[in-house]
Design an enzyme around this catalytic site. Structure first.
Site, PDB file in Angstrom:
ATOM      1  N   GLY A  20       5.451   8.517  12.333  1.00 60.88           N
ATOM      2  CA  GLY A  20       5.975   8.399  10.969  1.00 60.88           C
ATOM      3  C   GLY A  20       7.459   8.624  10.798  1.00 60.88           C
ATOM      4  O   GLY A  20       8.263   7.760  11.131  1.00 60.88           O
ATOM      5  N   LYS A  25      -0.218   4.668  20.138  1.00 62.35           N
ATOM      6  CA  LYS A  25       1.142   5.207  20.014  1.00 62.35           C
ATOM      7  C   LYS A  25       1.702   5.602  21.388  1.00 62.35           C
ATOM      8  O   LYS A  25       2.882   5.386  21.673  1.00 62.35           O
ATOM      9  CB  LYS A  25       1.132   6.393  19.056  1.00 62.35           C
ATOM     10  CG  LYS A  25       0.834   5.934  17.618  1.00 62.35           C
ATOM     11  CD  LYS A  25       0.442   7.087  16.723  1.00 62.35           C
ATOM     12  CE  LYS A  25       0.200   6.620  15.290  1.00 62.35           C
ATOM     13  NZ  LYS A  25      -0.458   7.677  14.477  1.00 62.35           N
ATOM     14  N   VAL A  43       5.255   4.816  15.373  1.00 67.98           N
ATOM     15  CA  VAL A  43       4.886   6.055  16.066  1.00 67.98           C
ATOM     16  C   VAL A  43       5.475   7.248  15.335  1.00 67.98           C
ATOM     17  O   VAL A  43       6.671   7.268  15.037  1.00 67.98           O
ATOM     18  CB  VAL A  43       5.417   6.065  17.519  1.00 67.98           C
ATOM     19  CG1 VAL A  43       4.998   7.346  18.235  1.00 67.98           C
ATOM     20  CG2 VAL A  43       4.923   4.852  18.285  1.00 67.98           C
ATOM     21  N   GLY A  85       0.853  -1.190   0.000  1.00 63.10           N
ATOM     22  CA  GLY A  85       0.000   0.000   0.000  1.00 63.10           C
ATOM     23  C   GLY A  85       0.887   1.238   0.000  1.00 63.10           C
ATOM     24  O   GLY A  85       1.963   1.246  -0.595  1.00 63.10           O
ATOM     25  N   THR A  86       0.434   2.265   0.708  1.00 66.09           N
ATOM     26  CA  THR A  86       1.168   3.529   0.716  1.00 66.09           C
ATOM     27  C   THR A  86       2.595   3.348   1.224  1.00 66.09           C
ATOM     28  O   THR A  86       3.562   3.692   0.536  1.00 66.09           O
ATOM     29  CB  THR A  86       0.425   4.536   1.627  1.00 66.09           C
ATOM     30  OG1 THR A  86      -0.915   4.640   1.146  1.00 66.09           O
ATOM     31  CG2 THR A  86       1.077   5.899   1.590  1.00 66.09           C
TER      32      THR A  86
END
Lengths: 428, 428
Positions: A134, A205, A132, A12-13
């Protein structure tokens, strides 16, 4: 140089970003690890689907076990998400001696201890920087950068969707429902936004950050969670008048080894570094006994930022392979978890009450505060022409959560208090 | 568990902090490295001097070689500063197989490659997190957190003294000389402030950050340096009018493997994360091709913040000792250094000119810009009642440094331009 073989689960992304970085930065990566890094198999849901990048069709598989059972594969990069079957797949990959890099916050927040224990047993690495915030290397920073310190507080804007919504509400005066719709149209919010707007994503997170920062196994159930769906434009306007911004903050605190973790809309004093973190950006503020105030800022999501963290973890795994020290990092969670009681959790509060507009009401309210030893910083009664009743904006000094709960219970029973419109934690 | 023995060189501000943290956090440190860490000898200038902490007098020595020659000592922590003899001492310590943790930016900026080469030869660690930005773990972040990315820009507020002075000038409207005196009285500036205010301290730190970030050996001589002693209150007022803050920024940039590094007072657009870093705080903004914009914020100096970084490095050394992998990190500087020419260095500029107040002057000036292909973003002529001549505030679009130098040369020869009062780089 024997290439290191990677099985990528998910295209995916983030998976697409991982392919782009591993291929595009191959020379730089080899400069650091002295081996080619090759993605040799990729798990997808549908092999026939059109992709935004060109990948060798022969590498695609729809069967995760094909990757797990491939003896050639050294590292599994898991960016497909999910908990149930994903956990089984990860455990079996570790069983077979494969290292894991994952961006899966749900998995690590809910099954982190089990997965890390299996990794330790099998001498494997499990890294999860991307789970957590990015692109912000906050997990490394907590484990290594602050290994010498005692962290006392972690405050995070760790959900980009809610920060985007609150920023729009603050800057443009828009209503929550309208901004949410806009965020959905732009792809910043899911069609079912519950996990983001109700604070669940942030809670996962914070579970991870608190576990690492305090070196004790914090569980998702330990986190007290409240989302932003009840934040009104009126709240934000009053916050501005008092010099605050409303942010969805994850707050993990430690005092004398007693821990509390929560996620809630919070009024943050302008001038505090985290108050000016806007839009989809994330930030984690860390206070340590010795280091004092620090903050780490960056993109919290997105294809390439998240993939940056994933591939940095992959580099770390490969370096460990070269050194023969995979799985040898000391476990970070060696402390007994002791949770704070409501009596031990202290903070300042902001309250917005709708009350009867008659003499003696303020005195009644003041009596309740006094009864539960809650000290008032300020009371404002803004003009509300044409409205029935009056509004009271009250700021408290630091007070225990237990006392505040008693106060709110007393207000609920007081006929002169018609509505407790808002209650916010205050920071900064 | 055999204790790890540390020789501490220097018991000034940072050294005292190191003793406090190693002793105060001993239990936490043992939890991570599974060995006691003991400071067994301490180098001081004067054994008889009174100290703010109690240390075993028998550990104190005035002879650095006593530490270097002690076969029991595993790690030398160097927080005494200096270059000449310090370098010799460090090289000999490495020769004898001791690992080094240092906070010495001068040493690492000027002799880093030689020291790191010797460390590699002898299989020793040399860590120097505390040499840049005190308590912010920026070196780790660049090496490990962004190992997967190509860093294109590093902008740092890496000198607390100058940031304190500029913040005071910006917030209180005070003159440079007055704020400098105040900073000296408060101990934020040295009695000879040259190294700070002329940008030399920042240049050394940027040398270290650029070397690590771009993985090429940047030298101090490669850094183009200008300090803040010529920044006026007038400049800051004009900056505010245009929506900027004046900051002393170290800027390291890379494009197609061509590098430039500079330190200069810079006008930073408000809203850019680094524009709101105030007082003695430091921050390093990092832009990576994949990760995008990130920023790392914290205390740039001080006893405990700097000691936090020193002891975190010490923990890393001890972990490596346990794993038997000291000195095994791949060298970070494996790229050939290629410096940008003045033609390749591009930025926006702000100019403040004092010109003759007569018709035709603006046209002459516009002609000069046009001749060297410098595109103007805006020109303002503020009212200056009672003054002889006029002031022109000019902002340019991005333009090469070579072109800007030509423009400035042409202005110097133009009789209608009476003074080039200020030239600033513009960011954000």
């Amino acid at each position: 140089m024997k290439p290191v073989k990677v099985g990528l689960m998910g295209l995916g992304t983030v998976g697409t970003g991982v392919v782009r970085i591993v291929e595009g930065h191959q020379e730089d990566l080899q400069g650091q690890v002295a081996s080619p890094i090759v993605i040799s198999k990729i798990l997808v849901k549908d092999r026939a689907k059109a992709r935004s990048i060109s990948v060798d069709h022969g590498k695609l598989t729809e069967d995760p076990w094909e990757i797990v059972r491939d003896p050639e594969i050294d590292v599994v990069v898991e960016v497909m998400g999910g908990i149930g079957s994903t956990k089984e797949i990860m455990l079996e990959a570790l069983e077979r001696g494969k290292h894991i890099v994952t961006a899966n916050k749900d998995l690590m927040a809910m099954h982190g201890p089990e997965i890390l224990a299996k990794a330790k047993e099998k001498g494997c690495d499990v890294f999860y920087e991307a789970s957590v915030a990015g692109g912000i290397p906050i997990i490394r920073t907590l484990i290594e950068g602050f290994s010498s310190d005692r962290i006392t507080k972690i405050m995070g804007i760790v959900n980009g969707t809610t920060n985007y919504i609150l920023t729009k509400m603050s800057q443009e005066g828009a209503a929550y429902a309208d901004v949410l719709k806009e965020a959905q149209a732009l792809g910043y919010a899911e069609s079912d936004p519950t996990s983001d707007v109700e604070g669940l994503d942030a809670a996962r997170k914070m579970t991870i950050l608190a576990t690492i920062g305090f070196r004790a196994n914090v569980s998702l159930e330990d986190v007290d969670v409240k989302g932003i769906s009840s934040v009104t434009q009126e709240d934000i306007q009053y916050a501005h008048q008092l010099g605050y911004e409303v942010k969805l903050l994850g707050i993990a605190e430690r005092q004398d080894d007693f821990i509390s973790v929560s996620v809630q809309p919070t009024m943050v004093k302008r001038g505090h570094p985290i108050a000016s973190v806007n839009g989809v950006f994330n930030a984690v503020y860390v206070h340590g006994e010795a280091v004092g105030e620090t903050m780490f800022y960056g993109p919290g999501a997105g294809e390439l930022p998240t993939a940056t963290s994933v591939v940095a973890d992959l580099v770390a795994v490969v370096k460990n392979m070269k050194l023969g020290v995979n799985g040898r990092q000391a476990s970070v969670s060696y402390k007994e978890k002791k949770l704070k009681t409501d009596e031990q959790i202290a903070s300042k509060y902001f309250l917005l009450l709708h009350v009867e507009d008659r003499a003696g009401v303020l005195m009644q309210i003041a009596q309740v505060f006094s009864q539960y030893d809650v000290s008032i910083e300020s009371v404002m009664q803004p003009a509300t022409p044409g409205q029935k009743g009056a509004e009271l904006i009250i700021s408290t000094h630091a007070v225990s959560k237990a006392s505040m709960n008693e106060v709110l219970k007393a207000f609920a029973e007081l006929s002169s208090v018609q509505t407790i419109k808002s209650v916010y934690r205050v920071e900064g």
